[in-house]
Design a protein around this motif. Sequence first.
Motif, PDB file in Angstrom:
ATOM      1  N   VAL A 139      -0.326   1.956   7.019  1.00  0.00           N
ATOM      2  CA  VAL A 139       0.521   1.831   5.835  1.00  0.00           C
ATOM      3  C   VAL A 139      -0.038   0.722   4.950  1.00  0.00           C
ATOM      4  N   ALA A 140       0.313   0.755   3.669  1.00  0.00           N
ATOM      5  CA  ALA A 140      -0.274  -0.198   2.725  1.00  0.00           C
ATOM      6  C   ALA A 140       0.741  -0.651   1.699  1.00  0.00           C
ATOM      7  N   VAL A 141       0.564  -1.898   1.249  1.00  0.00           N
ATOM      8  CA  VAL A 141       1.362  -2.469   0.168  1.00  0.00           C
ATOM      9  C   VAL A 141       0.403  -3.029  -0.879  1.00  0.00           C
ATOM     10  N   ALA A 142       0.575  -2.604  -2.114  1.00  0.00           N
ATOM     11  CA  ALA A 142      -0.193  -3.142  -3.231  1.00  0.00           C
ATOM     12  C   ALA A 142       0.588  -4.284  -3.869  1.00  0.00           C
ATOM     13  N   ILE A 143      -0.126  -5.333  -4.233  1.00  0.00           N
ATOM     14  CA  ILE A 143       0.497  -6.467  -4.914  1.00  0.00           C
ATOM     15  C   ILE A 143       0.055  -6.451  -6.376  1.00  0.00           C
ATOM     16  N   GLY A 144       0.984  -6.156  -7.279  1.00  0.00           N
ATOM     17  CA  GLY A 144       0.673  -6.174  -8.703  1.00  0.00           C
ATOM     18  C   GLY A 144      -0.049  -4.924  -9.180  1.00  0.00           C
ATOM     19  N   GLY A 145      -0.271  -4.883 -10.486  1.00  0.00           N
ATOM     20  CA  GLY A 145      -0.842  -3.701 -11.115  1.00  0.00           C
ATOM     21  C   GLY A 145      -2.339  -3.570 -11.040  1.00  0.00           C
ATOM     22  N   ASP A 146      -3.045  -4.586 -10.530  1.00  0.00           N
ATOM     23  CA  ASP A 146      -4.503  -4.522 -10.461  1.00  0.00           C
ATOM     24  C   ASP A 146      -5.010  -4.027  -9.113  1.00  0.00           C
TER      25      ASP A 146
END
Length: 224
Positions: free
Chosen positions: A154-161
């Motif tokens: 599973v993954a979590v992106a931090i912010g729009g970049d």
Amino acid sequence: MPEMPKRPGGTQARRPMHLYWVLDTSASMGQNGKIDALNNAVRATLPALLEVARENPFAQIMVQALTFGETTRWHIEEPTPIEAVAWTDVGVFGRTAMGQALREVARHLSGGALTSRSFPPVIVLVSDGCPTDDVAAGLDELLSTPWGAKAIRVAVAIGGDADLDVLSAFTGDSEVPPLTAGNPDELVHYLRFVSTAAAKVASAPAPQISPPAPPPPVASHTTW
């Protein structure tokens, strides 16, 4: 609570379920309070994981944490029971060696720490940017290991970049897309969600249909 299965001489030992946090600590994580938010999110997730462990008499959650920036570093190197984990803050350093981090997880999965009694491992990848090394080769190496192929990823992106294509390739499941945290409160919410939901699915004594729906975004004065 279901009765534990018995074996001659006593109660059967709980089966290990290994949880790997693979955390981006590149230089960009030093901007806008993101590294502080990540440390707070991990710390806030520990009690929720402890509750998952208490509710499951079959599983022993074992935690490790690997950071990747200019290079990779084990922040929690030895598999540690969730009951004994005390988080110390990570800092930032350099580029985004995500491919190297995936190869290091593959090395560990092949090193004998997991046994035939282990539940499938959980790998939680958190990143705010784009890899600066060969992440495709690292992912291929991870998936070529028996445990890497079985892992719940599973993954979590931090912010729009953050590179959502890379994170989606890592999860390998169009039904479990990366969650994007746009502020510190969402990061706490999402990291806690993916860690606990995946741990529950991985350590279930019988197959589960699907993990619960992700939580809604959380309002915050800070945005990334």
